[in-house]
Design a protein around this motif. Structure first.
Motif, PDB file in Angstrom:
ATOM      1  N   LEU A  56       0.820  -1.205   0.000  1.00 14.03           N
ATOM      2  CA  LEU A  56       0.000   0.000   0.000  1.00 14.03           C
ATOM      3  C   LEU A  56       0.855   1.257   0.000  1.00 14.03           C
ATOM      4  O   LEU A  56       0.595   2.200  -0.747  1.00 14.03           O
ATOM      5  CB  LEU A  56      -0.905   0.004   1.238  1.00 14.03           C
ATOM      6  N   LEU A  57       1.894   1.262   0.814  1.00 15.16           N
ATOM      7  CA  LEU A  57       2.712   2.452   0.994  1.00 15.16           C
ATOM      8  C   LEU A  57       3.885   2.537   0.031  1.00 15.16           C
ATOM      9  O   LEU A  57       4.636   3.504   0.058  1.00 15.16           O
ATOM     10  CB  LEU A  57       3.210   2.513   2.439  1.00 15.16           C
ATOM     11  N   ASP A  58       4.035   1.501  -0.798  1.00 15.74           N
ATOM     12  CA  ASP A  58       5.122   1.470  -1.776  1.00 15.74           C
ATOM     13  C   ASP A  58       6.478   1.660  -1.101  1.00 15.74           C
ATOM     14  O   ASP A  58       7.277   2.508  -1.476  1.00 15.74           O
ATOM     15  CB  ASP A  58       4.901   2.519  -2.858  1.00 15.74           C
ATOM     16  N   VAL A  59       6.694   0.857  -0.054  1.00 16.20           N
ATOM     17  CA  VAL A  59       7.928   0.903   0.720  1.00 16.20           C
ATOM     18  C   VAL A  59       8.772  -0.305   0.333  1.00 16.20           C
ATOM     19  O   VAL A  59       8.261  -1.409   0.198  1.00 16.20           O
ATOM     20  CB  VAL A  59       7.616   0.869   2.233  1.00 16.20           C
ATOM     21  N   SER A  60      10.071  -0.110   0.171  1.00 19.72           N
ATOM     22  CA  SER A  60      10.969  -1.206  -0.179  1.00 19.72           C
ATOM     23  C   SER A  60      11.169  -2.134   1.016  1.00 19.72           C
ATOM     24  O   SER A  60      11.515  -1.683   2.108  1.00 19.72           O
ATOM     25  CB  SER A  60      12.318  -0.650  -0.628  1.00 19.72           C
ATOM     26  N   VAL A  61      10.930  -3.417   0.817  1.00 15.31           N
ATOM     27  CA  VAL A  61      11.044  -4.410   1.888  1.00 15.31           C
ATOM     28  C   VAL A  61      12.479  -4.521   2.400  1.00 15.31           C
ATOM     29  O   VAL A  61      12.699  -4.725   3.594  1.00 15.31           O
ATOM     30  CB  VAL A  61      10.540  -5.778   1.392  1.00 15.31           C
ATOM     31  N   ASP A  62      13.459  -4.361   1.556  1.00 16.12           N
ATOM     32  CA  ASP A  62      14.853  -4.560   1.970  1.00 16.12           C
ATOM     33  C   ASP A  62      15.312  -3.578   3.042  1.00 16.12           C
ATOM     34  O   ASP A  62      16.270  -3.835   3.738  1.00 16.12           O
ATOM     35  CB  ASP A  62      15.799  -4.547   0.785  1.00 16.12           C
ATOM     36  N   GLN A  63      14.614  -2.465   3.227  1.00 17.25           N
ATOM     37  CA  GLN A  63      15.030  -1.515   4.256  1.00 17.25           C
ATOM     38  C   GLN A  63      14.769  -2.025   5.667  1.00 17.25           C
ATOM     39  O   GLN A  63      15.236  -1.455   6.631  1.00 17.25           O
ATOM     40  CB  GLN A  63      14.353  -0.172   4.050  1.00 17.25           C
ATOM     41  N   PHE A  64      14.031  -3.126   5.789  1.00 18.45           N
ATOM     42  CA  PHE A  64      13.702  -3.659   7.097  1.00 18.45           C
ATOM     43  C   PHE A  64      14.661  -4.734   7.570  1.00 18.45           C
ATOM     44  O   PHE A  64      14.505  -5.273   8.645  1.00 18.45           O
ATOM     45  CB  PHE A  64      12.269  -4.201   7.103  1.00 18.45           C
ATOM     46  N   PHE A  65      15.659  -5.052   6.768  1.00 17.72           N
ATOM     47  CA  PHE A  65      16.637  -6.066   7.126  1.00 17.72           C
ATOM     48  C   PHE A  65      18.004  -5.418   7.234  1.00 17.72           C
ATOM     49  O   PHE A  65      18.328  -4.511   6.475  1.00 17.72           O
ATOM     50  CB  PHE A  65      16.650  -7.185   6.076  1.00 17.72           C
ATOM     51  N   PHE A  69      22.429  -8.859   5.440  1.00 16.31           N
ATOM     52  CA  PHE A  69      21.504  -9.933   5.775  1.00 16.31           C
ATOM     53  C   PHE A  69      21.420 -10.912   4.607  1.00 16.31           C
ATOM     54  O   PHE A  69      21.276 -10.509   3.479  1.00 16.31           O
ATOM     55  CB  PHE A  69      20.115  -9.348   6.068  1.00 16.31           C
ATOM     56  N   LYS A  70      21.578 -12.187   4.912  1.00 19.85           N
ATOM     57  CA  LYS A  70      21.526 -13.188   3.870  1.00 19.85           C
ATOM     58  C   LYS A  70      20.465 -14.219   4.219  1.00 19.85           C
ATOM     59  O   LYS A  70      20.342 -14.630   5.366  1.00 19.85           O
ATOM     60  CB  LYS A  70      22.877 -13.891   3.706  1.00 19.85           C
TER      61      LYS A  70
END
Length: 75
Positions: A56-65, A69-70
């Motif tokens: 919904l917010l068009d936020v990049s998921v990778d910013q939460f890791f 991170f592998k």
């Protein structure tokens, strides 16, 4: 996980897409207080809620890791 302490531009005011916390909560069928706890307290949403919010917010998921991170797959 500060889902969107709106480092994309929020903290109670509309985010970069113009969504307030209340609007966001209504669209994804969550309580505004729960969305606030995800935002401010690091509450961990379900995978479904996480997906709906970042979509919904068009936020990049990778910013939460964390950096570096592998993902390790077990077969």
């Amino acid at each position: 996980m500060r889902l969107y302490s709106y480092e994309t531009g929020y903290k109670g005011s509309p985010n970069k897409k113009g969504w307030t916390r209340e609007m966001t909560a209504e669209v994804v069928d969550l309580a505004p207080r729960y969305v606030a706890s995800i935002e401010n307290s690091g509450q961990h949403p379900s995978l479904q809620s996480f997906y709906e919010l970042v979509t919904l917010l068009d936020v990049s998921v990778d910013q939460f890791f964390p950096k570096g991170f592998k993902v390790i797959y077990n077969s």
